[in-house]
Design an enzyme around this catalytic site. Structure first.
Site, mmCIF file in Angstrom:
data_model
loop_
_atom_site.group_PDB
_atom_site.id
_atom_site.type_symbol
_atom_site.label_atom_id
_atom_site.label_comp_id
_atom_site.label_asym_id
_atom_site.label_seq_id
_atom_site.Cartn_x
_atom_site.Cartn_y
_atom_site.Cartn_z
ATOM 1 N N PRO A 1 -26.832 26.621 -7.136
ATOM 2 C CA PRO A 1 -27.791 26.528 -8.244
ATOM 3 C C PRO A 1 -27.914 25.121 -8.807
ATOM 4 C CG PRO A 1 -26.012 28.115 -8.712
ATOM 5 C CD PRO A 1 -25.582 27.280 -7.550
ATOM 6 N N VAL A 2 -29.090 24.842 -9.376
ATOM 7 C CA VAL A 2 -29.287 23.672 -10.231
ATOM 8 C C VAL A 2 -28.746 24.038 -11.616
ATOM 9 C CG1 VAL A 2 -31.252 22.757 -8.929
ATOM 10 C CG2 VAL A 2 -31.673 24.431 -10.743
ATOM 11 N N LEU A 3 -29.139 23.322 -12.656
ATOM 12 C CA LEU A 3 -28.586 23.605 -13.988
ATOM 13 C C LEU A 3 -28.967 25.020 -14.436
ATOM 14 C CD1 LEU A 3 -27.084 22.036 -16.388
ATOM 15 C CD2 LEU A 3 -29.335 22.191 -17.478
ATOM 16 N N VAL A 4 -27.954 25.804 -14.787
ATOM 17 C CA VAL A 4 -28.181 27.206 -15.129
ATOM 18 C C VAL A 4 -28.366 27.337 -16.645
ATOM 19 C CG1 VAL A 4 -27.213 29.531 -15.023
ATOM 20 C CG2 VAL A 4 -26.815 27.925 -13.135
ATOM 21 N N LEU B 1 -6.615 29.616 -10.048
ATOM 22 C CA LEU B 1 -7.026 28.987 -8.786
ATOM 23 C C LEU B 1 -5.873 28.232 -8.132
ATOM 24 C CD1 LEU B 1 -10.504 27.545 -9.887
ATOM 25 C CD2 LEU B 1 -10.095 29.545 -8.436
ATOM 26 N N SER C 1 -22.931 24.060 -19.033
ATOM 27 C CA SER C 1 -24.303 23.796 -18.583
ATOM 28 C C SER C 1 -25.331 23.921 -19.702
ATOM 29 C CB SER C 1 -24.688 24.692 -17.406
ATOM 30 O OG SER C 1 -24.806 26.020 -17.790
ATOM 31 N N LYS D 1 -17.393 20.064 -6.048
ATOM 32 C CA LYS D 1 -18.195 21.139 -5.459
ATOM 33 C C LYS D 1 -18.496 20.855 -3.985
ATOM 34 C CE LYS D 1 -19.226 24.325 -7.432
ATOM 35 N NZ LYS D 1 -18.404 25.531 -7.695
HETATM 36 P P1 NAP Z 1 -18.071 28.750 -16.946
HETATM 37 O O1 NAP Z 1 -18.741 29.679 -17.871
HETATM 38 O O2 NAP Z 1 -17.354 27.567 -17.526
HETATM 39 O O3 NAP Z 1 -17.097 29.535 -15.994
HETATM 40 C C1 NAP Z 1 -16.140 28.907 -15.196
HETATM 41 C C2 NAP Z 1 -15.108 29.948 -14.818
HETATM 42 O O4 NAP Z 1 -14.139 29.353 -13.950
HETATM 43 C C3 NAP Z 1 -14.365 30.496 -16.033
HETATM 44 O O5 NAP Z 1 -14.204 31.874 -15.861
HETATM 45 C C4 NAP Z 1 -13.024 29.777 -15.945
HETATM 46 O O6 NAP Z 1 -11.952 30.505 -16.495
HETATM 47 C C5 NAP Z 1 -12.864 29.700 -14.429
HETATM 48 N N1 NAP Z 1 -11.859 28.698 -14.059
HETATM 49 C C6 NAP Z 1 -11.910 27.364 -14.244
HETATM 50 N N2 NAP Z 1 -10.771 26.805 -13.808
HETATM 51 C C7 NAP Z 1 -9.973 27.825 -13.361
HETATM 52 C C8 NAP Z 1 -8.672 27.903 -12.806
HETATM 53 N N3 NAP Z 1 -7.898 26.816 -12.611
HETATM 54 N N4 NAP Z 1 -8.197 29.117 -12.446
HETATM 55 C C9 NAP Z 1 -8.929 30.241 -12.634
HETATM 56 N N5 NAP Z 1 -10.172 30.228 -13.168
HETATM 57 C C10 NAP Z 1 -10.679 29.034 -13.521
HETATM 58 O O7 NAP Z 1 -19.112 28.144 -15.909
HETATM 59 P P2 NAP Z 1 -20.365 28.761 -15.151
HETATM 60 O O8 NAP Z 1 -21.529 27.960 -15.573
HETATM 61 O O9 NAP Z 1 -20.399 30.234 -15.234
HETATM 62 O O10 NAP Z 1 -20.042 28.306 -13.654
HETATM 63 C C11 NAP Z 1 -19.545 29.217 -12.703
HETATM 64 C C12 NAP Z 1 -19.683 28.628 -11.316
HETATM 65 O O11 NAP Z 1 -21.026 28.239 -11.085
HETATM 66 C C13 NAP Z 1 -18.835 27.389 -11.042
HETATM 67 O O12 NAP Z 1 -18.366 27.475 -9.725
HETATM 68 C C14 NAP Z 1 -19.841 26.250 -11.171
HETATM 69 O O13 NAP Z 1 -19.454 25.121 -10.423
HETATM 70 C C15 NAP Z 1 -21.070 26.923 -10.585
HETATM 71 N N6 NAP Z 1 -22.320 26.312 -11.017
HETATM 72 C C16 NAP Z 1 -22.680 26.316 -12.332
HETATM 73 C C17 NAP Z 1 -23.867 25.746 -12.726
HETATM 74 C C18 NAP Z 1 -24.302 25.735 -14.147
HETATM 75 O O14 NAP Z 1 -25.265 25.012 -14.474
HETATM 76 N N7 NAP Z 1 -23.667 26.517 -15.040
HETATM 77 C C19 NAP Z 1 -24.712 25.164 -11.769
HETATM 78 C C20 NAP Z 1 -24.320 25.164 -10.424
HETATM 79 C C21 NAP Z 1 -23.130 25.762 -10.070
HETATM 80 P P3 NAP Z 1 -11.450 30.277 -18.028
HETATM 81 O O15 NAP Z 1 -12.342 31.130 -18.887
HETATM 82 O O16 NAP Z 1 -10.047 30.710 -18.014
HETATM 83 O O17 NAP Z 1 -11.619 28.807 -18.305
#
Ligand code: NAP
Length: 340
Positions: A183-186, A61, A198, A158
């Site tokens: 999304p809320v908590l996934v 990023l 999450s 965010k």
């Molecule tokens: P996750 O499994 O932790 O995935 C986060 C992803 O972002 C990973 O692939 C990570 O890559 C990548 N990332 C983080 N920093 C980065 C950087 N500097 N450069 C490139 N890639 C980077 O989380 P998730 O739950 O799937 O969340 C995905 C999205 O959904 C996020 O935008 C989060 O804010 C949003 N969201 C999540 C939830 C929830 O409850 N899970 C709720 C609302 C919104 P690495 O594997 O290399 O770390």
């Protein structure tokens, strides 16, 4: 409808489910990871699709490197990658800067490549925080107040990233259509022992790390349904500027523990708390545990999220939250994340 779509952050919980669903619908996937050496083989193994249908690109990023290649030939982008952590960083910019700069970078390279639809995975964190009522309901018209001192670095990251994206698209986006999913908590099944922050509340409850359930809660939505909403946002015409909350009902931690108890076997649920933590015990935990202090402002809050817009416009629904909670718990046990 199927074409070529870039899904950023292919190693992630939501992105993984999204890639699975898009492959099943015939899309060709480009995905970015921070390290191909660490992640490419695992992605090919997981999706069984190396080569033409799934291509992996290295892109961070915080750097321009790799983004032009990742976007080349794509008509659509799902920008999912963003920093998440179970720990609160000392410097909030560790989250805010990659979230904002990464989103703007993804947008710039998408536009340059001729992408027509850009779906950002934003969050309820960009909508619902920085308010002091005990119980309230949010809709897509709401925004988190980042000037409130209680707002966490993650919620700021965010909110700032989504606002920056919308401002950039209004000023420079041209024909690029922008949509956010909030999304809320996934929760829902995890695919491996490498999981999103999450699912931490489920891990904490099942492993017996808390003797009583803290009096906090969150809206819950299923990862499979969040991915499905992304697919609808990629495929449905005429959504420019739209914002969609993805949410099921609000659950207190004790309700989550009860749902796990109902859905799992007695040995699997033996460490679950059966009572809510009284205020005095929460105060003691806050004195001795820094992570616990970070939830201080959540105690007693009830935050409902109205997801009727996604239902009306896109026919989207999420499954009962109890199913997402139990599937999440069962998968954490199966992958050895929680030892029972
Ligand atoms: P996750 O499994 O932790 O995935 C986060 C992803 O972002 C990973 O692939 C990570 O890559 C990548 N990332 C983080 N920093 C980065 C950087 N500097 N450069 C490139 N890639 C980077 O989380 P998730 O739950 O799937 O969340 C995905 C999205 O959904 C996020 O935008 C989060 O804010 C949003 N969201 C999540 C939830 C929830 O409850 N899970 C709720 C609302 C919104 P690495 O594997 O290399 O770390």
């Amino acid at each position: 409808m199927a074409g070529t779509v870039l899904v950023t952050g292919g190693t992630g919980y939501i992105a993984g489910e999204l890639i699975k669903q898009l492959l099943a619908k015939g899309w060709t996937i480009h995905t970015t990871v921070r390290s191909k050496a660490k992640s490419e083989a695992a992605l090919f193994e997981r999706f069984g699709q190396p080569g033409e249908k799934l291509k992996v690109f290295e892109a961070d990023l915080m750097s321009d490197s790799g983004w032009a290649e990742a976007n080349a030939g794509c008509s659509h982008v799902a920008h999912v990658a963003s920093p998440l952590s179970t720990k609160t960083p000392k410097d909030e910019n560790e989250m805010i800067v990659p979230a904002r700069e990464g989103t703007l970078r993804a947008l710039r390279f998408a536009k340059a490549a001729g992408v027509t639809r850009f779906v950002q995975t934003s969050s309820i964190a960009a909508i619902a925080y920085g308010r002091h009522e005990r119980e309230y309901t949010v809709t897509e018209a709401d925004w988190t107040n980042v000037d409130d001192p209680d707002v966490t670095p993650y919620a700021k990251s965010k909110t700032i990233a989504e606002r920056a994206a919308r401002d950039w698209v209004a000023a420079e986006g041209g024909d690029l259509e922008f949509v956010s999913v909030n999304p809320v908590l996934v929760l829902g099944p995890v695919d491996s022992a490498d999981f999103s922050p999450s699912v931490q509340p489920i891990k904490l409850l099942l492993s017996g790390s808390v003797p009583r359930a803290p009096d906090i809660g969150f809206g819950v939505v299923d990862t499979r349904d969040v991915a499905d909403l992304h697919v609808r946002c990629l495929e449905t015409p005429g959504l420019a500027g739209e914002r969609f909350i993805a949410a099921g009902k609000f659950m207190k931690m004790i309700d989550v523990a009860d749902a796990l108890r109902s859905g799992l076997s007695a040995p699997q649920s033996r460490k679950l708390p059966s009572k809510t933590m009284p205020a005095w015990m929460a105060s003691v935990f806050m004195l001795i545990n820094a992570e616990f202090r970070s939830i201080k402002n959540e105690i007693g809050k009830v935050r409902h999220s109205d997801a009727s817009h996604a239902e009306k416009v896109l026919g989207w629904k999420t499954r009962p939250v109890e199913e997402s909670i139990v599937d999440c718990g069962r998968s954490l046990i199966e992958h050895g994340v929680v030892k029972i």
